[in-house]
Design a protein around this motif. Sequence first.
Motif, PDB file in Angstrom:
ATOM      1  N   ALA A 129      34.876   8.382  38.814  1.00 57.55           N
ATOM      2  CA  ALA A 129      35.126   6.954  38.606  1.00 57.55           C
ATOM      3  C   ALA A 129      36.168   6.790  37.500  1.00 57.55           C
ATOM      4  O   ALA A 129      36.086   7.450  36.453  1.00 57.55           O
ATOM      5  N   ASN A 164      36.686   0.276  35.112  1.00 61.36           N
ATOM      6  CA  ASN A 164      36.325  -0.279  36.413  1.00 61.36           C
ATOM      7  C   ASN A 164      35.632  -1.623  36.233  1.00 61.36           C
ATOM      8  O   ASN A 164      35.119  -1.936  35.155  1.00 61.36           O
ATOM      9  N   ALA A 180      31.052  -2.623  40.462  1.00 63.79           N
ATOM     10  CA  ALA A 180      31.803  -1.851  41.457  1.00 63.79           C
ATOM     11  C   ALA A 180      30.927  -0.732  42.009  1.00 63.79           C
ATOM     12  O   ALA A 180      30.172  -0.086  41.283  1.00 63.79           O
TER      13      ALA A 180
END
Length: 821
Positions: free
Chosen positions: A474, A478, A482
């Motif tokens: 990841a 973010n 999400a």
Amino acid sequence: GGMEREGKETVEAAMGECWSPVLVRVLVLQAAWALAGGQVRYSVPEEAKAGTVVGRLAQDLGLEAGEAEARRLRLVAQGRRASVEVSGASGALVVSSRLDREELCGKSAPCALRLEVLVERPLRVFHVELEVTDINDNAPIFPAARKNLSIAELNTLPGSRFPLEGASDADIGANAQLSYTLSPSEHFSLDLQKSDERNIEPELVLTKPLDRETIPVHRLVLTASDGGRPPLTGTMELVISVLDANDNPPQFNQSVYKVQLPESAAVGTRVTRVNATDADEGINSEVTYAVTNFIPPSGRDLISINPNTGEIHLTGPLDFEEVNVFNFRIEARDKGTPSLSGHCKVVLEVLDVNDNAPEVSVTSLSVPVPEDASVGTVVALLSVSDRDSGANGRVRCWVWPASPFGLEATFSGSYSLVLREALDRERVSEYEVEVRAEDGGAPPLRARRGVRVPVSDVNDNAPAFAQAVYTVLARENNAAGAELARLWARDPDEAGNGRVSYSVAEGGVGGGWRPASSYVSVDAESGRLWALQPLDFEELQVLQFEVRAVDAGEPPLCGNATVQLFVLDENDNAGGAVVAKIRAVDADSGYNAWLRYELWEPRGKGPFRVGLYSGEVSTARALDEADGPRQRLVIVVRDHGEPARSATATLSVSLLEAAETALAAGAGSSSSRSAAGAESGSGAASAATNVWLVVAICAVSSLFLLAVVLYGASRWAPRAAVLSGPGPTTLVCASEVGSWSYSQRHSRSLCVADGAGKSDLMVFSIPYHFIFLSAVDFVGYSLDYFRNLCPFFSLFNVFDARWQLGLQGKISLFGFFNRII
């Protein structure tokens, strides 16, 4: 072992032309309860009134008071009416309707009814044998109320016998034992002939010659009395006509004809031929045949005789299971005037053939069966019977398929379908079992009965993830919410036992003092893994946690999967100055020696940060006066073992003003100049230094040549070499996410000028370092990476040879590190 209970009561009845009021007392001959056999026997007289108590069934079965109704003590319905029932309240076996022994059993003795009694919780079957005893309720009956006889005078000598049709009594035993008496006569007497063990046939015997002119017709009464108490009687009138002339009756060549026929004999089959002759001549010698007596009376529809030839043929089907022996009285009569007759007996024995297939019936079925049922669990109770006798009636039973069920015989003709092997609903959820039966006839007859046995589910399977470890990448920054990944666990159970819910386990590795549940969450139903907040690579590089899958069974079962979340860095922070480097040593190896560094104090957005795996302490932002003159940093280092072990180090950082920095730099310059003057003043010391310098340069050159040779050799045999060098070595092992290293730990206090950046400060006591690295250890790392990894070396030379090897990219083969003290 067992116990017996006996009770006796008598039934007294007075019978005459019609039934008189009777006082009935129940006669219980025997009720034997055998614990080993599990069978109760009772006896009750026929014609007992409805409501008459046959026996205390519940007590004889060992049930407590009130338990009979609670466990639903009841009779299993049979093919024919039993005329008894179980009283729900008392658990007694009582008469429910008229009991007629002759209707139930005919002439069979004893008349025993086989009853099956069920109790529940737990399910159990008991067999009760009810014997219906006979009472003298049937009077003897003659085939006809009047019998006509013709006897010739003079030619019929004293001693001549005339068979009479005997009476029949529907009762059995002593109640059916008949005796005959004849009304007084000077010409006739009665003689009784025992045809077999049970039947007595009366014969009329002439004791004195007849004289038609004196007495043309004799009227006598034949009385039949049974052996009951009181006895019942039946009468038949004998009308004897005295004839003249024809004085020779026909005579059979055999008094008894014995014939055997299989029950499968077709209608029209010849049974036998009887033959009688008459010594007279002319019309008085012409004989005709007829059947005059049938025992039992049902034989009247089975045979016919040709009146002229004496041939006997079947006119109806035979059934061994109904009647196996018939007795017929054949009469041969001449055509004289008056006609005379002779008699013989035909005994027809019916032979059994295998014409009845076995019958299989399910008396009780306990389904569905839980998949954790123990071996030996009773699934169904079955009854198997065959109406044939002997070998034709012996039945062999089995189950197909042979597993996981089997048959166990409980009583004659009764079987239990039991579990022989453990069940697994996830493998087979339902069984179609076929109970097959075969008799011993030739050829054998077969029967089958299908039993459907569903298997119910129990929670015996824990949820299982498709992977034991999930690796998730990841990028930092973010969006909150999400989706990071989707996890899925399979549970082969059904319904609630297979319904899976997901959750993040408390704790986690890599999140510092914050639990994993503060970073990520998982949807309980779908297994969707999503971020609770934006991720920051500078705060969190790797987060390892467990996701738990729990089913809804009772008790619930669970499965775990490990999720390794790697946060990918983005260029979202301005470069910071390296203040110091912290290095820790772990005596373990491998995963247990993989170390990570975290800034424990101060927490939050401070001016400093520490590299997760490098240990570098650097500025996170520009320093200002608000940060204060001194910073105290507490750094914790943890390994990746289970359980994780940790240690802490305290680093004090002093912030200096720009003027103080310049003064410190000047003092350092003065010291250098003083040292230089001292060195120029000592010629001997300088000469010695030059000698050692030449030696050092020669050593370095030799090592350089050796490195070139080894490099050429590695072109043909690129294998990992052994760490070597003139001094103690330091092992460095790298991976994509960090390094394991052995080094010495030093604690330092540093002075950092406000706004000025220092490159690095580390102290090692290792004079020389030569590290030869294999092509597999540092796949894809650039030279700058190694320079940053080892900034404490004063001289860093790397010979970078690169080639394409499979899917591997750029590979640094080896490095040469040298530090001169």
